[in-house]
Scaffold this motif. Structure first.
Motif, short mmCIF file in Angstrom:
data_model
loop_
_atom_site.label_atom_id
_atom_site.label_comp_id
_atom_site.label_asym_id
_atom_site.label_seq_id
_atom_site.Cartn_x
_atom_site.Cartn_y
_atom_site.Cartn_z
N TYR A 390 0.86 -1.19 0.00
CA TYR A 390 0.00 0.00 0.00
C TYR A 390 0.89 1.24 0.00
N VAL A 391 0.64 2.13 -0.94
CA VAL A 391 1.40 3.38 -1.01
C VAL A 391 0.76 4.36 -0.03
N VAL A 392 1.55 4.78 0.93
CA VAL A 392 1.04 5.68 1.97
C VAL A 392 1.12 7.12 1.50
N ASP A 393 2.26 7.52 0.97
CA ASP A 393 2.39 8.90 0.48
C ASP A 393 3.79 9.13 -0.06
N ARG A 394 3.98 10.32 -0.61
CA ARG A 394 5.31 10.77 -1.01
C ARG A 394 6.05 11.28 0.22
N VAL A 395 7.35 10.99 0.29
CA VAL A 395 8.15 11.48 1.41
C VAL A 395 8.05 12.99 1.51
#
Length: 500
Positions: A390-395
């Motif tokens: 699951y992609v949580v977000d961009r750093v």
């Protein structure tokens, strides 16, 4: 046995022509090209490019909508040992001029629809219109030997955080990405794919399109995306698959013809480029469409992971599992490579599909890798116990509020749970008390008041994750590939709320 002299992408039409010469390769309007005809045209165009002075390592830029000529120019350029540079026809003349200068293009090929844009792009290399290609005198066919390590393609990143830079993709990168795709889902020589995502974007080229041509199926490039037209074409031509960005899927399932369109021919629809709303994914799955989300980036050609047909119904918004020849890891707190786990961490990727670096940016290229082999994606991901990602977000998009990490994508996912919400983007803004707080820009489909939205957020998120500011807008600013222009939203938020 002597191995292939030219195993690169440029030789695909010729090799395919030996296997299935009479199969249809490309379709557009009333025009079709068999693999034999495509191979002949690619050879001739490569000879024309050679006659115009194109040599090994030169950059040949292309500007125009999706068209058969894009493929012809790509393959011919690669056959010359030169590097193909597809440009975003939705940009301004100044932006096109910057890219032409940045890559040092020796030739610009463009279609008629880009005439005005070319005229406004400033100093230009030699220019050739696609309509004039057949009128050029063909010279001797090129004799450049191309290997998998040679550069094939420059793809400019979307530039959501500044000046775009070009990722150098080798023949090997594109070939291994194709193999990865085919190991993940089936493509048949009888398949007929639509190419609706733009070919200057990694989704348009790397997903479905090149795998279909590799297997000997046919591809139909579509010049302009219109949801109603695409739905009609799927039914009329018995299309088996296509790749898209999530906004395209959303527009199609909201089109008036959605409920009455025959989608039974579709065997695989891939999407990527940004997260999809669960209700959009469910709309396609409920119609019996075998929908797969792929996660990737330009620098990975683009595939890193993808869902599976068996697992997607239970994981509709997951980025799936890693591709066959792609390794993934996490960047640990000590800046060392570590296994991925359930705790969010920056994703690292390595594999033969990972790019060779950024064009003329050696320091940025070095800085983008850990231990010289693991590419830093800049994306924060977590992996469930069953191995699905699951992609949580961009750093860079992460908000630190009161010492707590807030991932905008997590907040946005809660906002769009409401049926009244069309889309949402959350950015951070400086705050005297908390350091940073969130600002949510919300596009609604029907009436929704701030109080109702805030209560929904407070019921589903920790208090520190709830945006301090809620702003209802008519639309979110997006770039040409559908991604939200967060730089613009951050500037807007700072001008409106900084210090409040």
């Amino acid at each position: 046995m002597i191995g292939p002299a030219n195993p690169g992408v440029g030789s695909w039409p010729a090799r395919r022509a030996r296997i299935s010469p009479h199969r249809t390769a490309l379709v557009q309007a009333n025009r079709t090209l068999t693999y034999a005809e495509l191979a002949h045209r690619v050879d001739r165009l490569a000879a024309v490019l050679t006659g115009l002075g194109v040599r090994r390592g030169d950059r040949v830029a292309y500007l125009g909508v999706n068209d058969v000529s894009v493929f012809e120019t790509l393959f011919a350029t690669a056959l010359c040992g030169a590097i193909f540079v597809p440009l975003n026809y939705r940009l301004s003349g100044a932006e096109i001029g910057y890219m032409l200068a940045d890559c040092g293009a020796s030739l610009l090929v463009h279609s008629a629809d880009a005439d005005e844009l070319v005229a406004s792009s400033g100093p230009l290399p030699r220019v050739l219109r696609t309509a004039d290609l057949d009128a050029e005198t063909a010279g001797e066919p090129p004799s450049a030997e191309v290997t998998l390590d040679d550069p094939c393609l420059l793809l400019y990143t979307s530039g959501t955080t500044g000046k775009p830079k070009a990722a150098v993709l080798t023949h090997g990168n594109l070939t291994w990405n194709t193999v990865n795709q085919l190991a993940h889902f089936d493509v048949l020589s009888t398949d007929r794919a639509l190419c609706i995502a733009p070919l200057f974007h990694c989704v348009g080229l790397g997903q479905i399109t090149l795998p279909t041509l590799f297997k000997g199926g046919s591809v139909e490039p579509v010049a302009r995306f219109d949801p109603g037209v695409i739905l009609a074409r799927i039914s009329e031509a018995r299309i088996t698959g296509f790749s898209a960005v999530p906004t395209m899927l959303q527009m199609m399932c909201q089109a008036s013809a959605w409920d009455t369109t025959d989608l039974s021919s579709l065997t695989c629809v891939l999407y990527g480029g940004s997260p999809v709303q669960e209700r959009v994914a469910r709309a396609w799955l409920d119609r019996g469409v075998r929908l797969l989300q792929g996660y990737g980036m330009t620098e990975a050609s683009p595939g890193v992971s993808m869902g599976t047909h068996e697992g997607t119904p239970a994981h509709p918004v997951s980025a799936g599992v890693p591709h066959f020849f792609t390794d993934v890891a996490a960047l640990g707190l000590d800046e060392r490579v570590a296994p991925l786990g359930t705790q969010p961490a920056e994703l690292l990727v390595r594999g033969p599909n990972v790019f060779a670096g950024y064009w003329n940016r050696p320091q940025e290229s070095r800085d983008s890798f850990v231990d010289d082999e693991w590419f830093r994606t800049g994306d924060v991901v977590r992996v469930d116990d069953d191995g699905w990602t699951y992609v949580v977000d961009r750093v860079k998009d992460m908000i630190i509020s009161g010492g707590e990490n807030v991932y905008p994508a997590e907040v946005e996912a809660v906002v769009v749970q409401l049926d009244e919400v069309e889309s949402c983007a959350v950015v951070g803004v400086p705050d005297e008390r908390w350091g940073e707080v969130g600002v949510a820009y919300v596009v609604v489909r029907t009436d929704l008041d701030e109080d109702t939205l805030r209560k929904h957020l407070e019921a589903n998120l920790a208090r520190y994750k709830v945006p301090k500011h809620l702003v209802f807008v008519d639309a979110l600013p997006r770039n040409a590939t559908g991604k939200v222009r967060r730089v613009e939203l951050r500037a807007r938020a700072a001008a409106t709320f900084a210090g409040n």
